[in-house]
Design a protein around this motif. Structure first.
Motif, PDB file in Angstrom:
ATOM      1  N   PRO A  34       5.219   7.392  -8.768  1.00 26.98           N
ATOM      2  CA  PRO A  34       6.369   6.900  -9.648  1.00 26.98           C
ATOM      3  C   PRO A  34       5.971   6.032  -9.655  1.00 26.98           C
ATOM      4  O   PRO A  34       6.552   4.969  -8.227  1.00 26.98           O
ATOM      5  CB  PRO A  34       6.847   7.887  -8.773  1.00 26.98           C
ATOM      6  N   GLY A  35       6.597   5.347 -10.662  1.00 29.25           N
ATOM      7  CA  GLY A  35       6.509   3.699 -10.877  1.00 29.25           C
ATOM      8  C   GLY A  35       5.396   2.816 -10.300  1.00 29.25           C
ATOM      9  O   GLY A  35       4.644   1.495 -10.390  1.00 29.25           O
ATOM     10  N   GLU A  36       3.943   3.362 -10.358  1.00 30.41           N
ATOM     11  CA  GLU A  36       2.986   2.819  -9.756  1.00 30.41           C
ATOM     12  C   GLU A  36       1.979   3.267 -11.060  1.00 30.41           C
ATOM     13  O   GLU A  36       1.082   3.989 -10.823  1.00 30.41           O
ATOM     14  CB  GLU A  36       2.155   3.011  -8.564  1.00 30.41           C
ATOM     15  N   ILE A  37       1.210   2.021 -11.559  1.00 34.39           N
ATOM     16  CA  ILE A  37       0.170   2.303 -12.311  1.00 34.39           C
ATOM     17  C   ILE A  37      -1.372   1.261 -11.272  1.00 34.39           C
ATOM     18  O   ILE A  37      -1.109   0.862 -10.562  1.00 34.39           O
ATOM     19  CB  ILE A  37       0.031   1.547 -13.683  1.00 34.39           C
ATOM     20  N   VAL A  38      -2.402   2.244 -11.931  1.00 29.95           N
ATOM     21  CA  VAL A  38      -4.400   0.907 -12.253  1.00 29.95           C
ATOM     22  C   VAL A  38      -4.284   1.109 -13.223  1.00 29.95           C
ATOM     23  O   VAL A  38      -4.571   2.439 -13.448  1.00 29.95           O
ATOM     24  CB  VAL A  38      -4.655   2.064 -10.863  1.00 29.95           C
ATOM     25  N   LEU A  39      -5.049   0.349 -13.588  1.00 27.53           N
ATOM     26  CA  LEU A  39      -6.007  -0.459 -14.938  1.00 27.53           C
ATOM     27  C   LEU A  39      -7.302   0.625 -14.218  1.00 27.53           C
ATOM     28  O   LEU A  39      -7.944   0.716 -13.182  1.00 27.53           O
ATOM     29  CB  LEU A  39      -6.296  -1.901 -14.883  1.00 27.53           C
ATOM     30  N   VAL A  40      -7.473   1.591 -15.201  1.00 24.52           N
ATOM     31  CA  VAL A  40      -8.738   2.420 -15.375  1.00 24.52           C
ATOM     32  C   VAL A  40     -10.222   2.068 -16.183  1.00 24.52           C
ATOM     33  O   VAL A  40      -9.823   1.384 -17.594  1.00 24.52           O
ATOM     34  CB  VAL A  40      -8.706   3.590 -14.877  1.00 24.52           C
ATOM     35  N   ARG A  41     -11.077   2.031 -16.131  1.00 23.96           N
ATOM     36  CA  ARG A  41     -12.297   1.685 -17.058  1.00 23.96           C
ATOM     37  C   ARG A  41     -13.459   2.954 -16.955  1.00 23.96           C
ATOM     38  O   ARG A  41     -13.718   3.461 -15.733  1.00 23.96           O
ATOM     39  CB  ARG A  41     -13.361   0.233 -17.087  1.00 23.96           C
ATOM     40  N   MET A  53       0.259  -1.255  -0.243  1.00 25.15           N
ATOM     41  CA  MET A  53      -0.242   0.452  -0.069  1.00 25.15           C
ATOM     42  C   MET A  53       0.553   1.205  -0.347  1.00 25.15           C
ATOM     43  O   MET A  53       1.724   0.939   0.825  1.00 25.15           O
ATOM     44  CB  MET A  53      -1.228   0.189   1.588  1.00 25.15           C
ATOM     45  N   HIS A  54       0.722   1.810  -0.661  1.00 20.65           N
ATOM     46  CA  HIS A  54       1.454   3.444  -1.010  1.00 20.65           C
ATOM     47  C   HIS A  54       0.637   4.849  -0.089  1.00 20.65           C
ATOM     48  O   HIS A  54      -0.423   4.040   0.050  1.00 20.65           O
ATOM     49  CB  HIS A  54       1.054   4.093  -3.032  1.00 20.65           C
ATOM     50  N   PRO A  55       0.981   5.395   0.335  1.00 19.25           N
ATOM     51  CA  PRO A  55       0.774   6.410   1.738  1.00 19.25           C
ATOM     52  C   PRO A  55      -0.149   7.104   0.675  1.00 19.25           C
ATOM     53  O   PRO A  55      -1.409   7.258   1.361  1.00 19.25           O
ATOM     54  CB  PRO A  55       1.962   6.825   2.051  1.00 19.25           C
ATOM     55  N   MET A  56      -0.212   7.021   0.010  1.00 19.69           N
ATOM     56  CA  MET A  56      -1.147   8.938  -1.361  1.00 19.69           C
ATOM     57  C   MET A  56      -2.346   7.187  -2.052  1.00 19.69           C
ATOM     58  O   MET A  56      -3.024   7.281  -1.980  1.00 19.69           O
ATOM     59  CB  MET A  56      -0.398   9.089  -2.212  1.00 19.69           C
ATOM     60  N   ALA A  57      -2.450   5.625  -1.663  1.00 19.74           N
ATOM     61  CA  ALA A  57      -3.075   5.188  -2.655  1.00 19.74           C
ATOM     62  C   ALA A  57      -4.475   4.722  -1.854  1.00 19.74           C
ATOM     63  O   ALA A  57      -5.350   4.807  -2.393  1.00 19.74           O
ATOM     64  CB  ALA A  57      -2.104   3.707  -3.117  1.00 19.74           C
ATOM     65  N   GLY A  58      -4.523   4.899  -0.822  1.00 18.30           N
ATOM     66  CA  GLY A  58      -5.355   4.218   0.453  1.00 18.30           C
ATOM     67  C   GLY A  58      -6.549   2.924  -0.249  1.00 18.30           C
ATOM     68  O   GLY A  58      -5.593   2.212  -0.363  1.00 18.30           O
ATOM     69  N   SER A  59      -6.993   3.134  -0.876  1.00 19.12           N
ATOM     70  CA  SER A  59      -8.288   1.960  -0.589  1.00 19.12           C
ATOM     71  C   SER A  59      -7.490   2.037  -2.393  1.00 19.12           C
ATOM     72  O   SER A  59      -8.530   0.340  -2.732  1.00 19.12           O
ATOM     73  CB  SER A  59      -9.874   2.114  -1.032  1.00 19.12           C
ATOM     74  N   LEU A  60      -6.431   1.860  -2.568  1.00 17.16           N
ATOM     75  CA  LEU A  60      -6.094   1.409  -4.774  1.00 17.16           C
ATOM     76  C   LEU A  60      -4.972   0.582  -4.565  1.00 17.16           C
ATOM     77  O   LEU A  60      -4.421  -0.572  -5.391  1.00 17.16           O
ATOM     78  CB  LEU A  60      -5.240   2.495  -5.201  1.00 17.16           C
ATOM     79  N   ALA A  61      -4.724  -0.061  -2.797  1.00 15.84           N
ATOM     80  CA  ALA A  61      -3.500  -0.743  -2.687  1.00 15.84           C
ATOM     81  C   ALA A  61      -4.105  -2.235  -3.357  1.00 15.84           C
ATOM     82  O   ALA A  61      -2.948  -2.905  -4.389  1.00 15.84           O
ATOM     83  CB  ALA A  61      -3.800  -1.351  -1.744  1.00 15.84           C
ATOM     84  N   ARG A  62      -5.013  -3.000  -3.732  1.00 18.72           N
ATOM     85  CA  ARG A  62      -5.309  -3.863  -4.699  1.00 18.72           C
ATOM     86  C   ARG A  62      -5.181  -4.028  -5.837  1.00 18.72           C
ATOM     87  O   ARG A  62      -5.187  -5.079  -6.954  1.00 18.72           O
ATOM     88  CB  ARG A  62      -6.470  -4.491  -3.660  1.00 18.72           C
ATOM     89  N   TYR A  63      -5.516  -2.919  -6.026  1.00 14.41           N
ATOM     90  CA  TYR A  63      -5.428  -2.491  -7.660  1.00 14.41           C
ATOM     91  C   TYR A  63      -3.602  -2.004  -8.150  1.00 14.41           C
ATOM     92  O   TYR A  63      -3.781  -2.169  -9.380  1.00 14.41           O
ATOM     93  CB  TYR A  63      -6.428  -1.796  -7.834  1.00 14.41           C
ATOM     94  N   SER A  64      -3.046  -1.536  -6.899  1.00 10.85           N
ATOM     95  CA  SER A  64      -1.912  -0.694  -7.776  1.00 10.85           C
ATOM     96  C   SER A  64      -1.091  -2.453  -8.235  1.00 10.85           C
ATOM     97  O   SER A  64      -1.216  -3.561  -7.424  1.00 10.85           O
ATOM     98  CB  SER A  64      -1.038  -0.238  -6.142  1.00 10.85           C
ATOM     99  N   LYS A  72       0.186  14.975 -13.641  1.00 11.60           N
ATOM    100  CA  LYS A  72       0.783  13.821 -13.873  1.00 11.60           C
ATOM    101  C   LYS A  72      -0.674  12.593 -13.847  1.00 11.60           C
ATOM    102  O   LYS A  72       0.325  12.066 -14.147  1.00 11.60           O
ATOM    103  CB  LYS A  72       1.608  13.991 -14.990  1.00 11.60           C
ATOM    104  N   THR A  73      -0.428  12.655 -12.464  1.00 12.81           N
ATOM    105  CA  THR A  73      -0.858  11.545 -11.711  1.00 12.81           C
ATOM    106  C   THR A  73      -2.138  12.037 -11.890  1.00 12.81           C
ATOM    107  O   THR A  73      -2.657  12.948 -11.732  1.00 12.81           O
ATOM    108  CB  THR A  73      -0.182  11.213 -10.526  1.00 12.81           C
ATOM    109  N   TRP A  74      -3.001   9.624 -11.186  1.00 12.40           N
ATOM    110  CA  TRP A  74      -3.863  10.211 -10.672  1.00 12.40           C
ATOM    111  C   TRP A  74      -4.234   9.831  -8.805  1.00 12.40           C
ATOM    112  O   TRP A  74      -3.524   9.015  -9.057  1.00 12.40           O
ATOM    113  CB  TRP A  74      -4.983   8.868 -11.441  1.00 12.40           C
ATOM    114  N   THR A  75      -5.434  10.980  -8.654  1.00 14.48           N
ATOM    115  CA  THR A  75      -5.654  10.697  -7.356  1.00 14.48           C
ATOM    116  C   THR A  75      -7.160  10.153  -6.901  1.00 14.48           C
ATOM    117  O   THR A  75      -8.562  10.359  -7.407  1.00 14.48           O
ATOM    118  CB  THR A  75      -4.815  11.613  -6.224  1.00 14.48           C
TER     119      THR A  75
END
Length: 508
Positions: free
Chosen positions: A154-161, A115-126, A191-194
């Motif tokens: 930086p270095g972390e992505i997420v699939l989005v729809r 889990m990234h500090p800023m990712a929060g609930s995005l841990a399972r998608y990172s 240039k990031t998504w939050t």
């Protein structure tokens, strides 16, 4: 209205309570609970009137189907596939002409990150971003094989729809047909998504230095501190609940700390049940088929997707009830009745009315899980509940009333009762042990078979026992079956996880 009832073993007045057309009881026998509920597609009392006195119910009440059933009010069912493995990004191939000029090496597979500090609930998608992933376009999307990936760090992505709302993107897994993750917003400067919506850039000459969201939050907070405003304060549902006893707490902050702690702990237990069940579904355990058959019968394959959908919705709901807007959805009642907890189906706020006398750690979780499965849309919640009904209930202490000689012994006792019912062992005596109002069950049978509503109860039971597809359909839309099936899947998943090392030794 949905209730939780508690009364002593051997009580013959279990059926002589309120008009069951508007309540969902959870019965307790000898102090041990078993939740019960009722389907919403039947005639109900106006919620503005207080509950009637507990007098015997006519054993053969006339049935009237509502002009517009509650089914039509809900959204279309979201279909998705349960989470299995994380997506992996493949390496784009070089052209044939360039093959002879360069050496092609495999691009590292996407890996699940902590889990990234800023990712929060995005841990399972990172995912870790491969070096050769295409650069982001003007919209901040990295497009690869018709899939959109976004940078969250930086270095972390997420699939989005993209959802049905134009320009709205949600985090997703490759295995999901419908994105179930949180909404993400693109920040052009970084240039990031939050998870937070970016502030719009003002046009020259039109600078407005006001944070509207912060201003609204400040006004609400000050107003609430002065006037103790609560969502739905003194509305018809609270008026009905007040007929049972004094309303002493609106929101968890007004409960005594030890009682608020119990509710929060039980909500976490509910989320754990649905989360573990979801993992078990994704793992496709060989033993899972036996669980499915116990709760949904031999035709369980036809309803497996519906069960997976309900489990995912239950997990999301239990999470949102622990969030910012969930705190205010618990109302404490000091009631002299034998009601332990209840909720009103038509209450858009999705509140739980809890009799503080019967709050028990380890018991409340199943009751909360059962009740929240009845919900559909809830204000301020993103999750849409599965809108489950109550066709029948599961109580192992009443197994002797089923048409089945011997009940199997399982870790979850309710599974043995469901197993007998799904094998065609339901009886009128078993249904009558809970209530004399069987409109919900009768309408469910008649609607599925496309026949008249005026069925004798025994005929409806016979049709139910003779039709495996009918049994599967009613069970997968039955709150008790769903919550106990999830509990059984949790037990299976935990046993597999705990003893995985032993299984590996046996395999060796």
């Amino acid at each position: 209205m949905y209730r939780t009832w508690r009364f002593a073993t051997g009580c013959n007045d279990a059926c002589a309570i309120d008009d069951y057309r508007d309540i969902c009881p959870v019965f307790f026998f000898g102090g041990i609970h078993s939740k019960k509920g009722f389907f919403m597609g039947i005639v109900r009392k106006p919620s503005v009137t207080p509950p009637s006195s507990r007098s015997p119910v006519d054993a053969t009440p006339s049935r009237t189907r509502p002009g517009s059933a509650t089914f039509g009010d809900g959204p279309a069912v979201k279909i998705f596939r349960p989470d299995t493995d994380q997506a992996q990004v493949e390496v784009p191939r070089q052209s044939a002409a360039a093959d002879s000029m360069i050496t092609v090496s495999s691009m590292p597979s996407a890996q699940i990150l902590p889990m990234h500090p800023m990712a929060g609930s995005l841990a399972r998608y990172s995912l870790r971003a491969p070096a050769n992933l295409p650069a982001a376009n003007a919209l901040g999307l990295r497009v690869f094989k018709s899939r959109n990936y976004v940078d969250i760090a930086p270095g972390e992505i997420v699939l989005v729809r993209e959802t049905g709302t134009a320009g709205e993107y949600r985090a997703a897994l490759v295995s999901e047909l419908v994105a179930l993750g949180p909404v993400l917003f693109y920040h052009p400067l970084s240039k990031t998504w939050t998870l937070e919506r970016p502030h719009p850039l003002p046009e020259p000459g039109k600078v407005i230095d006001i944070d509207i969201d912060q201003l609204v939050r400040k006004v609400r907070k000050e107003h609430a501190q002065k006037h103790r405003v609560h969502t739905g304060n003194d509305d018809s549902f609270e008026y009905s609940a007040a007929q049972e006893g004094a309303l002493v707490a609106r929101g968890l902050k007004q409960f005594p700390p030890e009682q608020a702690a119990i509710i929060r702990s039980e909500l976490q237990a509910v989320e754990s049940i649905f989360a573990d069940a979801g993992h078990a579904i994704g793992q496709n355990y060989k033993d899972a088929d036996a669980v499915y058959e116990s709760f949904f019968g031999v035709d369980h394959h036809a309803v497996a997707q519906r069960f997976a959908d309900s489990v995912a919705r239950g997990q999301a709901l239990s999470s949102e009830y622990q969030g910012t807007w969930g705190d205010e959805k618990f109302v404490g009642v000091d009631a002299d009745s034998n009601s332990a907890a209840w909720m009103y189906k038509r209450d858009f706020h999705g509140r739980f009315f809890i009799n503080r006398k019967y709050m028990q750690r380890g018991v409340l979780s199943i009751s909360l899980g059962h009740e929240m499965l009845h919900t559909n849309r809830i204000d301020r919640f993103q999750t849409i509940g599965p809108n489950a009904a109550d066709y029948f209930y599961l109580d192992s202490r009443l197994g002797r009333l089923l048409n089945w000689d011997t009940l199997a012994d399982y870790d979850v006792p309710e599974r043995s009762v469901s197993d007998a019912i799904m094998r065609g062992g339901l009886t009128v005596e078993y249904l009558n042990a809970f209530t004399n109002d069987h409109d919900n069950f009768l309408f469910g049978v008649s609607d599925y078979l496309g026949i008249g509503d005026d069925l004798p109860l025994q005929t409806a039971v016979d049709l139910f026992n003779a039709n495996p597809s009918l049994r599967a359909h009613l069970a997968v839309n039955n709150a008790d079956s769903l919550v106990y099936a999830a509990k059984s899947m949790q037990t299976l998943h935990q046993s597999k996880t705990e003893y995985a090392w032993l299984d590996s030794l046996i395999d060796d």
